[in-house]
Design a protein around this motif. Structure first.
Motif, PDB file in Angstrom:
ATOM      1  N   GLY A  47       0.828  -1.193   0.000  1.00  0.00           N
ATOM      2  CA  GLY A  47       0.000   0.000   0.000  1.00  0.00           C
ATOM      3  C   GLY A  47       0.863   1.243   0.000  1.00  0.00           C
ATOM      4  O   GLY A  47       1.933   1.261   0.630  1.00  0.00           O
ATOM      5  N   HIS A  48       0.425   2.300  -0.698  1.00  0.00           N
ATOM      6  CA  HIS A  48       1.202   3.537  -0.824  1.00  0.00           C
ATOM      7  C   HIS A  48       0.258   4.729  -0.779  1.00  0.00           C
ATOM      8  O   HIS A  48      -0.669   4.834  -1.589  1.00  0.00           O
ATOM      9  CB  HIS A  48       1.997   3.527  -2.138  1.00  0.00           C
ATOM     10  N   LEU A  49       0.486   5.626   0.194  1.00  0.00           N
ATOM     11  CA  LEU A  49      -0.273   6.857   0.328  1.00  0.00           C
ATOM     12  C   LEU A  49       0.585   8.024  -0.129  1.00  0.00           C
ATOM     13  O   LEU A  49       1.704   8.210   0.347  1.00  0.00           O
ATOM     14  CB  LEU A  49      -0.692   7.078   1.786  1.00  0.00           C
ATOM     15  N   ASN A  50       0.066   8.816  -1.074  1.00  0.00           N
ATOM     16  CA  ASN A  50       0.756  10.013  -1.556  1.00  0.00           C
ATOM     17  C   ASN A  50      -0.163  11.211  -1.369  1.00  0.00           C
ATOM     18  O   ASN A  50      -1.307  11.210  -1.826  1.00  0.00           O
ATOM     19  CB  ASN A  50       1.130   9.869  -3.026  1.00  0.00           C
ATOM     20  N   SER A  51       0.333  12.240  -0.674  1.00  0.00           N
ATOM     21  CA  SER A  51      -0.481  13.415  -0.368  1.00  0.00           C
ATOM     22  C   SER A  51       0.251  14.686  -0.784  1.00  0.00           C
ATOM     23  O   SER A  51       1.427  14.863  -0.471  1.00  0.00           O
ATOM     24  CB  SER A  51      -0.794  13.466   1.128  1.00  0.00           C
ATOM     25  N   GLN A  52      -0.478  15.573  -1.487  1.00  0.00           N
ATOM     26  CA  GLN A  52       0.068  16.868  -1.918  1.00  0.00           C
ATOM     27  C   GLN A  52      -0.954  17.963  -1.602  1.00  0.00           C
ATOM     28  O   GLN A  52      -1.303  18.778  -2.444  1.00  0.00           O
ATOM     29  CB  GLN A  52       0.393  16.829  -3.409  1.00  0.00           C
ATOM     30  N   GLU A  53      -1.421  17.968  -0.358  1.00  0.00           N
ATOM     31  CA  GLU A  53      -2.439  18.925   0.068  1.00  0.00           C
ATOM     32  C   GLU A  53      -1.887  20.338   0.224  1.00  0.00           C
ATOM     33  O   GLU A  53      -2.612  21.323   0.062  1.00  0.00           O
ATOM     34  CB  GLU A  53      -3.058  18.464   1.393  1.00  0.00           C
ATOM     35  N   ILE A  54      -0.604  20.450   0.564  1.00  0.00           N
ATOM     36  CA  ILE A  54       0.034  21.759   0.756  1.00  0.00           C
ATOM     37  C   ILE A  54       0.930  22.035  -0.439  1.00  0.00           C
ATOM     38  O   ILE A  54       1.724  21.177  -0.841  1.00  0.00           O
ATOM     39  CB  ILE A  54       0.855  21.781   2.061  1.00  0.00           C
ATOM     40  N   ALA A  55       0.830  23.220  -1.012  1.00  0.00           N
ATOM     41  CA  ALA A  55       1.610  23.565  -2.197  1.00  0.00           C
ATOM     42  C   ALA A  55       3.104  23.381  -1.922  1.00  0.00           C
ATOM     43  O   ALA A  55       3.635  23.904  -0.936  1.00  0.00           O
ATOM     44  CB  ALA A  55       1.323  25.015  -2.603  1.00  0.00           C
ATOM     45  N   GLY A  56       3.770  22.632  -2.772  1.00  0.00           N
ATOM     46  CA  GLY A  56       5.202  22.414  -2.655  1.00  0.00           C
ATOM     47  C   GLY A  56       5.588  21.238  -1.787  1.00  0.00           C
ATOM     48  O   GLY A  56       6.740  20.784  -1.825  1.00  0.00           O
ATOM     49  N   LEU A  57       4.649  20.747  -0.959  1.00  0.00           N
ATOM     50  CA  LEU A  57       4.955  19.671  -0.025  1.00  0.00           C
ATOM     51  C   LEU A  57       4.366  18.349  -0.514  1.00  0.00           C
ATOM     52  O   LEU A  57       3.178  18.261  -0.812  1.00  0.00           O
ATOM     53  CB  LEU A  57       4.405  19.990   1.360  1.00  0.00           C
TER      54      LEU A  57
END
Length: 419
Positions: free
Chosen positions: A156-166
């Motif tokens: 399983g792999h979680l990828n999050s880009q909720e904050i710009a640049g992070l």
């Protein structure tokens, strides 16, 4: 392929996904098939007459990848699929073992092999969770795709880009399918290909799950920093730090700095203890790139990473990784993109890496090694053969750890979009 609880979960997700007929799910879907023709020749110049003197095989691969969009709603669902087929064109018992096909010296293996995985995915805002077949590309674990079919994992792999640049990544890998295999296997440490000085107890060089997490932040367009953590349960824990900066100098000129540091320790059943420092400076001028790299290993062992994967090392190249115990190495590299002189699609690369100070054990002189690589690649830009890629990879290595190797790889590839 092993039947695991994870695989059953993926199958259940597949059945659920079959009822997803919403517009976004279909509209954003894409699929392609890649035909990859691969000739591999490695001359083992250090062997005796009684041993294998050459690995030479020719094979044809087909790689199908399909990705759906997401269903509409607060939580969107989707499904990805991968399938690979490898066909033997030429091999023999005396020349087997190139990692193109599921075989080894003394057994040329079957005439064909195949594999397939499915990946269930869910999306909320800019966060995506994938469960099933994975091919991660992270500093802590990077799937290898340098042969006929790619290496893949179950997990399983979680990828999050909720904050710009992070960018935030986290997950767990359960098993892996090597690039020349159809079976999912337990995870282990890459203990071959150098003088590592690893020692294992209990189950030996076989770990449980691989847990990973990481943060990458883009401060500006030309500055990125990252931290990644990887843990092969019971065998090793690893912390990786990375800074990448690109300094614009003038029109079509820049200086790229890539700094890497990793600290790896044991996790109960090994003696793994390593500090790694790597740096790569690359000066770009129009179509030219000039690079200088340095890499240093210290600690009680060499560098540890998952078996078969691509390690996050500046001097990991075509044959060697220059990651033996106490090894110090430097690299000089030159690239040229012929598009700068009106020949788009044609590229050239050459590099030389030299390593020394390898700890070969008590009473044995320190080891040395060097490698020279050259790549020439061309992608046809127009006409009926548009997007057909041709690549010649040549390498020479002389090593106290790996022996004397001369190698050539010829690769023809063509990707056909299906959706």
């Amino acid at each position: 392929m092993k039947k695991t609880s994870l695989a059953l979960a993926v199958a259940a997700g597949t059945l659920g996904a079959s009822s997803m007929a919403q517009a976004e799910f279909i509209k954003d879907s894409k699929a392609s098939i890649e035909a990859r023709n691969f000739y591999f020749n490695r001359d083992l110049r250090h062997t005796t007459a009684a041993q294998q003197s050459k690995r030479e095989e020719w094979a044809q691969g087909f790689i199908l990848k399909a990705e759906s969009g997401f269903t509409e709603g607060t939580v969107g669902f989707g499904l990805d699929a991968y399938a690979g087929l490898g066909l033997k064109l030429d091999s023999s018992d005396e020349r087997a073992g190139t990692n193109l096909l599921p075989n080894g010296f003394g057994d040329e293996g079957p005439g064909e092999y195949s594999e397939a995985t499915a990946t269930f995915k869910a999306k909320v805002s800019n966060t995506v969770l994938k469960v099933g077949g994975l091919m991660p590309k992270l500093p802590s674990v990077s799937s290898n795709d340098a042969r006929l079919l790619p290496q893949s994992f179950l997990g399983g792999h979680l990828n999050s880009q909720e904050i710009a640049g992070l960018t935030f990544d986290a997950g767990q890998l359960k098993e892996l399918n090597q690039r020349d295999s159809t079976d999912f296997q337990d995870l282990s440490v890459n203990a071959a290909g150098g003088i590592r000085n690893f020692a294992f107890s209990g189950k030996g060089n076989q770990g449980d799950d691989f847990n990973f997490a990481g943060l990458s932040y883009k401060w500006q367009d030309n500055l990125t920093t990252a931290y990644h953590y990887g843990e092969l349960e019971e065998l090793y824990k690893q912390h990786i730090f990375n800074v990448v900066h690109v300094l614009p100098i003038a029109d079509k000129q820049s200086l790229k700095t890539d700094l890497r540091f990793a600290r790896t320790t044991d996790d109960g059943r090994s003696n793994i203890d390593n500090k790694y420092f790597g740096a790569m400076l690359t000066y770009a001028l129009s179509g030219h790139s000039f690079g200088l790299g340095y890499q240093k290993m210290s600690g009680d062992t060499g560098y540890a990473y998952l078996n078969g994967t691509d390690p996050f090392l500046v001097n990991y190249v075509q044959i060697g990784d220059f990651a033996s115990k106490d090894e110090k190495s430097w690299q000089a590299r030159y690239d040229f993109n012929f598009a700068s002189i009106g020949i788009p699609g044609l590229t050239f690369m050459t590099r030389y890496i030299s390593g020394d100070n390898i700890d070969r054990g008590d009473g044995v002189a320190e080891g040395r090694e060097w490698e020279r690589d050259m790549d020439i690649a061309y992608v046809i830009q127009e006409g009926p053969l548009k997007n057909l890629g041709l690549k010649w990879r040549n390498a020479t290595m002389r090593s106290d750890a790996l022996g004397e190797l001369d190698e050539n790889r010829l690769i023809l590839s063509y990707t056909l979009p299906l959706l």
